[in-house]
Design an enzyme around this catalytic site. Structure first.
Site, mmCIF file in Angstrom:
data_model
loop_
_atom_site.group_PDB
_atom_site.id
_atom_site.type_symbol
_atom_site.label_atom_id
_atom_site.label_comp_id
_atom_site.label_asym_id
_atom_site.label_seq_id
_atom_site.Cartn_x
_atom_site.Cartn_y
_atom_site.Cartn_z
ATOM 1 N N LYS A 20 0.651 -1.343 0.024
ATOM 2 C CA LYS A 20 0.031 -0.157 0.082
ATOM 3 C C LYS A 20 0.765 1.266 -0.059
ATOM 4 O O LYS A 20 0.689 2.237 -0.815
ATOM 5 C CB LYS A 20 -0.973 0.079 1.151
ATOM 6 N N ARG B 160 -4.041 9.831 3.571
ATOM 7 C CA ARG B 160 -2.949 10.512 3.648
ATOM 8 C C ARG B 160 -2.281 10.906 2.537
ATOM 9 O O ARG B 160 -1.567 12.012 2.413
ATOM 10 C CB ARG B 160 -2.053 9.791 4.784
ATOM 11 N N ILE C 138 6.845 7.217 17.126
ATOM 12 C CA ILE C 138 6.747 7.770 15.849
ATOM 13 C C ILE C 138 5.705 8.695 15.933
ATOM 14 O O ILE C 138 5.751 10.053 15.738
ATOM 15 C CB ILE C 138 6.354 6.769 14.486
ATOM 16 N N CYS D 241 -5.196 8.035 8.573
ATOM 17 C CA CYS D 241 -5.384 7.497 10.053
ATOM 18 C C CYS D 241 -5.306 8.491 11.244
ATOM 19 O O CYS D 241 -4.181 9.361 10.918
ATOM 20 C CB CYS D 241 -4.590 6.353 10.209
ATOM 21 N N ARG E 191 0.013 15.184 12.866
ATOM 22 C CA ARG E 191 0.805 14.934 11.769
ATOM 23 C C ARG E 191 1.009 16.057 10.707
ATOM 24 O O ARG E 191 0.574 16.234 9.743
ATOM 25 C CB ARG E 191 -0.173 13.694 10.931
ATOM 26 N N PRO E 192 1.958 16.917 11.203
ATOM 27 C CA PRO E 192 2.088 18.092 10.462
ATOM 28 C C PRO E 192 2.860 17.715 9.226
ATOM 29 O O PRO E 192 3.397 16.628 9.029
ATOM 30 C CB PRO E 192 3.030 18.923 11.289
HETATM 31 N N1 EPU Z 1 6.357 14.710 10.530
HETATM 32 C C1 EPU Z 1 6.658 16.036 11.077
HETATM 33 N N2 EPU Z 1 6.490 16.873 10.088
HETATM 34 C C2 EPU Z 1 6.453 16.379 8.666
HETATM 35 C C3 EPU Z 1 6.073 15.023 8.374
HETATM 36 C C4 EPU Z 1 6.109 14.136 9.390
HETATM 37 O O1 EPU Z 1 6.819 16.413 11.957
HETATM 38 O O2 EPU Z 1 6.384 17.397 7.729
HETATM 39 C C5 EPU Z 1 6.281 13.605 11.708
HETATM 40 C C6 EPU Z 1 4.880 12.885 12.077
HETATM 41 O O3 EPU Z 1 4.212 13.659 12.777
HETATM 42 C C7 EPU Z 1 5.370 11.735 12.613
HETATM 43 C C8 EPU Z 1 6.637 11.358 11.961
HETATM 44 O O4 EPU Z 1 7.229 12.697 11.510
HETATM 45 O O5 EPU Z 1 5.540 11.981 14.079
HETATM 46 C C9 EPU Z 1 6.796 10.302 11.032
HETATM 47 O O6 EPU Z 1 5.825 10.801 9.876
HETATM 48 P P1 EPU Z 1 6.061 10.198 8.660
HETATM 49 O O7 EPU Z 1 5.710 11.354 7.471
HETATM 50 O O8 EPU Z 1 7.034 9.178 8.212
HETATM 51 O O9 EPU Z 1 4.536 9.569 8.275
HETATM 52 P P2 EPU Z 1 3.595 9.602 6.967
HETATM 53 O O10 EPU Z 1 4.389 9.805 5.804
HETATM 54 O O11 EPU Z 1 2.626 10.379 7.401
HETATM 55 C C10 EPU Z 1 3.769 7.063 6.412
HETATM 56 C C11 EPU Z 1 2.891 5.827 6.242
HETATM 57 C C12 EPU Z 1 2.418 5.681 7.592
HETATM 58 C C13 EPU Z 1 3.184 5.121 8.514
HETATM 59 C C14 EPU Z 1 4.653 6.249 8.560
HETATM 60 C C15 EPU Z 1 5.518 5.994 9.550
HETATM 61 C C16 EPU Z 1 2.365 6.320 4.114
HETATM 62 C C17 EPU Z 1 1.101 6.560 3.131
HETATM 63 N N3 EPU Z 1 1.896 6.303 5.310
HETATM 64 O O12 EPU Z 1 3.093 8.222 7.032
HETATM 65 O O13 EPU Z 1 1.565 4.470 7.180
HETATM 66 O O14 EPU Z 1 3.172 4.808 9.713
HETATM 67 O O15 EPU Z 1 4.907 6.691 7.137
HETATM 68 O O16 EPU Z 1 6.213 4.736 8.889
HETATM 69 O O17 EPU Z 1 3.105 5.725 3.607
HETATM 70 C C18 EPU Z 1 -0.252 2.968 7.735
HETATM 71 O O18 EPU Z 1 0.001 2.373 6.672
HETATM 72 O O19 EPU Z 1 -1.165 2.333 8.483
HETATM 73 C C19 EPU Z 1 0.261 4.163 7.809
HETATM 74 C C20 EPU Z 1 -0.226 5.115 9.028
#
Ligand code: EPU
Length: 431
Positions: free
Chosen positions: A22, A93, A327, A117, A122-123
């Site tokens: 995914k 997302r 995380i 989710c 989630r900034p």
């Molecule tokens: N964060 C910031 N600033 C940003 C971006 C992120 O502070 O600009 C913080 C977030 O708040 C969090 C951490 O950094 O505390 C990690 O966030 P990340 O950006 O890595 O997460 P994401 O890209 O929003 C993806 C997956 C999530 C998975 C996370 C961590 C996708 C579409 N989503 O989310 O997947 O949990 O990485 O590995 O790839 C899931 O599949 O169930 C899911 C939630």
């Protein structure tokens, strides 16, 4: 409203084939917007996040043709740069990936603040930091993120926070920028590597994906490709946890065992047997598990997306387990639901303390997000009696045919519809 009805107590056994990832496919599909020719993407999972992504692209004018159930041909040449409204962005997302890809191709993008989710704050500050560094002006207006650039010029970007999304967006925005972009403190997750491999197969020049530093030298054009998405690490891990919790014996096929190592190691530690093959793992459950400690970390650490499922396994492991979520700040919303099934869990901030019980009991429960839903299915499969799991649309966002695959492994699970109590018409029907 649909729900799963799960009669627990049976051992899962047999073979299951894992679908495409995914979190890779939701980046790779929008990445085809950067290609100047049609692309064929294989091994796409049949999940609602893919349906939504393809629908957004089709509404923007992309020509999309399903070649078979898992292969899609996408021609984004006719695609127009249109705003992605809240009704679409709230659903997942990964609509943020349209920011990077539209900026990369059209030098402007307009996407509503994303949903996905609810795991706490989630900034997207790191995404914006990256776009700004490449020369884009970023502003937020009435809930829309608006990006504009005269041209994109490569730059050196250090992420203050290790972010999968910001790394993927940074790569997509930089692929056609002028000159060299260097992303430091980049995310190393398998889906980041998969996206980079896919773009490289279109003629991009990306090196270092899978390490802390990714270097992207901008190219003028990208050609078409035929690319196969990697298997889903988390779907595989979820079946591993289900085999463990039900004391079953599963051969889980179409996996990359290396991606599963953090999960495999924890299962081995609590007393589960795991055998690794080239592209499969066999998981054999035992009768006595011991508690352990888990701390979620960016790859190659223990994935946060497996935290709820492993917690479900640990509810019946002897002694005390400690699960630390490092995380996200709110990924324990499923704990209340597991407690309804008799689990003994207390949460203090980002740490859940689990005291193993002998047996979970059935209960009506609600999936609070995608992986929470998976954890509740695992708990229900191992519990005594028949549980009902509500809000399963979360599960269908990210797992292909979950109940069909589980049924083929001997699980007693059915999907049933029931009237939506918030809908007047269905309320009348219910009476
Ligand atoms: N964060 C910031 N600033 C940003 C971006 C992120 O502070 O600009 C913080 C977030 O708040 C969090 C951490 O950094 O505390 C990690 O966030 P990340 O950006 O890595 O997460 P994401 O890209 O929003 C993806 C997956 C999530 C998975 C996370 C961590 C996708 C579409 N989503 O989310 O997947 O949990 O990485 O590995 O790839 C899931 O599949 O169930 C899911 C939630």
């Amino acid at each position: 409203m649909e729900k799963y009805i799960v009669k627990g107590g049976g051992k899962l056994s047999g073979e299951v084939v894992v679908s495409g990832a995914k979190n890779a496919v939701v980046a790779i599909l929008p990445a085809t917007i950067l290609s100047d020719e049609p692309c064929v993407i294989e091994n796409i999972p049949s999940i609602s996040d893919v349906t939504i992504t393809l629908q957004i692209m089709s509404e923007m004018g992309a020509k999309i043709r399903m070649i078979n159930k898992t292969t899609v041909e996408i021609d984004t040449r006719p695609l127009q740069n249109m705003p992605i409204p809240y009704e679409k962005a709230k659903l997942m997302r990964a609509t943020t990936y349209f920011l990077g890809t539209l900026l990369g191709r059209f030098h402007s993008a307009h996407v509503s603040m994303p949903g996905g989710c609810n795991l706490g704050d989630r900034p997207i500050d790191q995404h914006l930091k990256c776009f700004s560094a490449l020369g884009a002006q970023c502003e937020l207006d009435k809930g829309m993120i608006n990006l504009r650039a005269d041209k994109l010029i490569g730059n050196q970007i250090f992420f203050d926070k290790n972010s999968v999304g910001a790394t993927i967006n940074g790569i997509m925005a930089a692929v056609k920028a002028e000159g060299l972009t260097i992303i430091e403190n980049a995310a190393k997750e398998p889906h980041v590597v998969d996206l980079a491999n896919c773009l490289n197969s279109m003629g991009a020049d990306i090196i270092g994906a899978g390490t802390d530093v990714i270097k992207i030298r901008g190219v003028k054009e990208l050609h078409g490709t035929t690319y196969s998405v990697i298997p889903d690490q988390i779907e595989a891990g979820t079946f591993m946890a289900a085999a463990a919790a039900t004391r079953g014996n599963l051969l889980i096929k179409n996996v990359i065992p290396k991606h599963l190592e953090p999960i495999t190691n924890k299962l081995l530690k609590i007393g589960v047997q795991v055998e690794q093959y080239d592209d499969a793992v066999r998981v054999i459950g035992g009768d006595n598990y011991v508690g352990t400690t888990i701390k979620t970390q960016p790859h190659p650490g223990f994935p946060t997306d497996m935290q709820p499922q492993m917690a479900a396994v640990l509810t019946c492991a002897r002694g005390t387990s400690m699960v630390t979520e490092s995380i996200f700040d709110n990924r324990f919303r499923y704990v209340d639901e597991l407690r309804r099934m008799g689990a003994n869990i207390s949460v203090e901030g980002r740490v859940a303390v689990i005291e193993g019980v002998d047996q979970l009991k059935c209960a009506p429960v609600k999936a609070t997000d995608l992986r929470a839903g998976a954890a509740l299915i695992i708990a229900a499969l191992s519990a005594e009696g028949t549980s009902e799991i509500y809000d399963i649309f979360h599960v269908e966002r990210g797992y292909e045919n979950m109940e069909i695959k589980l049924k083929s492994l001997g699980a007693n699970i059915v999907k049933a519809s029931e009237p939506d109590p918030n809908n007047e018409v269905s309320q009348k029907k219910a009476i």
